[in-house]
Design an enzyme around this catalytic site. Structure first.
Site, PDB file in Angstrom:
ATOM      1  N   SER A   1       0.823  -1.201   0.000  1.00  0.00           N
ATOM      2  CA  SER A   1       0.000   0.000   0.000  1.00  0.00           C
ATOM      3  C   SER A   1       0.859   1.254   0.000  1.00  0.00           C
ATOM      4  CB  SER A   1      -0.920   0.008   1.220  1.00  0.00           C
ATOM      5  OG  SER A   1      -1.769  -1.107   1.210  1.00  0.00           O
ATOM      6  N   ASN A   2       0.267   2.334  -0.476  1.00  0.00           N
ATOM      7  CA  ASN A   2       0.952   3.625  -0.519  1.00  0.00           C
ATOM      8  C   ASN A   2       0.187   4.667   0.285  1.00  0.00           C
ATOM      9  OD1 ASN A   2       2.687   2.457  -2.444  1.00  0.00           O
ATOM     10  ND2 ASN A   2       1.485   3.252  -4.156  1.00  0.00           N
TER      11      ASN A   2
END
Length: 524
Positions: free
Chosen positions: A204-205
């Site tokens: 995830s970012n």
């Protein structure tokens, strides 16, 4: 008391009620209407009863859920929650009451959820702009008929069990099993070849920009959870409103409130997995006695282990018995006194924080909804347990937050790598790490599961190419608007492809078809 449900043009539920408890009840009810099959599946997974309707393929999960004591841990955590935080416990009970009302719609009978209660109203705003009321007798979810299954009843502890089941494989113990497997087959030097830090890792970012880096002078926060393509998804968009708070965000179906991604009007927060290691596996030496099962401890003493037998029903195949054993370290999740399934004379116990502390961190959920500032979010997250996350938050007053939230035990370094021997001293938990926190460098912070803020708490992290790419894009412009950030969300540059393309470029002496394939890949 009354509750209203309004659906916007995308079908997203907007809930309004007179109190947090009535709002939680409405959230449970609308979640059961929209995600009934998902809720029923998650309830069975948490209880270790999914093989009863999914068949033999689900048996291995049911065994793990029983042996890891997921449902029992959830019960234990809820009892503790009632004692130390009765307000949150009552709020969770209200949510469960709403779930049971909503699930009654899918039983086909005249249960309490078949009709609107006093003051309960539900309407929608379809795409054509003409509002209408939802039919409270909508058809049951078709999956129930196909599986010949009727929804069961949720207990007050079920949301905690769902949370546990969702995250039990989210932390360190599967990686430790993998490292043990690689070591046994290929030797310890081969472990690094399969590390999660490799270029193939995804995740995830998220990023945070202070007001000095935006066109409005107010902070911007972006959450980009990378989930597998799921139907239904693990998140549910929702709007929760009562006199005490007004929140939009992503809820986890089966759990009240908005935990991971939320916006209360004056403060917002987002998370990524911190890649922390907070679960341990122990090799156990077990023996049977006339009284039961004993385990050898680090002081050289054999101690009585808790033991009982449970029965798992398997669709089409009758029942299967599973022996549940728990040592002083934790539940035995593999093997037993007779060894592992493959005959190896071993057993593995799992030690995980909620089983040790009887605290799943649900005490953070209501304070998060009530948060008005970054300081409020920060205080709420002090109660967070698992999964361990990197959190970013910002408020309209200029407050910023970049920290780890969750409970990670202090223990020997060897515990983080592979299963350790329970009969040897030095592998005990001796306390809890203080969650790290940090400021923003040049008005920006990026989180993408990479080594960074949470490094002291983990073993393997995602490769840095995603974080480096986001940081480079953010550095390319001094000030950003919310609309501008869509370019980062939709960026298609794959940093991990570089080494592969370099190798392809260096290939020579290929045949015509291989050369054509190489050239097409390089052109793409």
């Amino acid at each position: 008391m009354s509750a209203e449900t309004y659906r916007d043009a995308w079908g997203i539920p907007h809930l309004r009620a007179d109190s947090p408890d009535e709002l939680a009840r409405a959230q449970g009810r609308v979640t059961a209407r929209d995600r009934a099959w998902q809720l029923e599946t998650e309830r069975h997974r948490a209880q270790g009863t999914s093989a009863a309707f999914l068949g033999p393929e689900a048996l291995s999960w049911d065994r793990l859920a029983r042996r890891a004591r997921l449902a029992d841990t959830a019960r234990r955590c809820f009892i503790a929650l009632e004692e130390k935080d009765p307000e949150t416990a009552a709020w969770v009970r209200a949510y469960v009451h709403g779930v049971n009302e909503g699930l009654a719609l899918h039983r086909g009978g005249d249960g309490p959820g078949d009709r609107e209660g006093p003051g309960d109203r539900e309407g929608s705003h379809p795409l054509d702009g003409s509002p209408h009321r939802d039919d409270p007798r909508r058809p049951p979810a078709p999956e129930f008929a196909r599986a010949a299954l009727a929804p069961g009843r949720w207990e007050p502890w079920t949301p905690l069990a769902v949370w546990l089941a969702t995250h039990i494989l989210f932390a360190g113990f599967p990686a430790k099993l993998w490292r043990e497997h690689i070591t046994a087959r290929l030797g310890p030097d081969a472990v690094a070849l399969f590390a999660a830090d490799g270029p193939g890792t995804t995740g995830s970012n998220g990023w945070l920009l202070s007001g000095e880096r935006t066109t409005t002078g107010h902070a911007l926060i972006a959450g980009d959870p990378h989930r597998w393509i799921e139907d239904p998804g693990v998140y549910q968009q929702v709007h929760l409103s009562c006199p005490e708070f007004d929140v939009v965000g992503l809820a986890v179906p089966g759990v009240p409130g908005v935990a991971h991604f939320g916006h209360t009007g004056t403060v917002a927060w987002a998370i990524t997995n911190a890649m922390s290691d907070y679960q341990d596996l122990y090799h156990e030496r077990l023996r049977r006695t006339g009284a039961g099962v004993e385990a050898l401890g680090p002081d050289g003493t054999w101690r009585r282990a808790a033991r009982h037998t449970e029965t798992i029903r398997v669709a089409g195949e009758g029942t299967v018995e599973v022996e549940v054993i728990e040592t002083d370290r934790g539940p035995v999740v593999a093997g037993g006194p007779e060894g592992l399934d493959d005959g190896t004379p071993a057993a593995l116990s799992l030690r995980y924080p909620p089983r040790v502390t009887s605290d799943l961190g649900f005490g953070a959920l209501l304070p998060l909804l009530r948060a008005r500032t970054v300081a409020d979010v920060d205080r709420a997250l002090d109660a967070w347990a698992e999964p361990v996350n990197v959190v970013q938050a910002a408020d309209t007053g200029g407050g910023l937050l970049h920290r780890v939230a969750g409970r990670v035990p202090v223990r020997a370094e060897a515990n983080g790598l592979r299963p350790v021997p329970a009969w040897e001293p030095g592998h005990e938990w001796t306390g809890w790490h203080t969650p790290p926190r940090a400021g923003l460098a040049d008005g920006a912070a990026v989180m993408a599961n990479q080594r960074g803020l949470a490094t002291p708490l983990g073993v393997e992290f995602a490769a840095p190419h995603r974080a480096d790419r986001i940081a480079a894009l953010l550095a390319g412009r001094r000030r950003w608007s919310a609309a501008d950030l869509s370019a980062i969300h939709t960026d298609t540059h794959l940093g991990s492809a570089g080494p592969l393309l370099d190798r392809l470029t260096a290939l020579t002496g290929l045949g015509p078809e291989a050369t054509d394939l190489r050239d097409r890949v390089l052109a793409w």
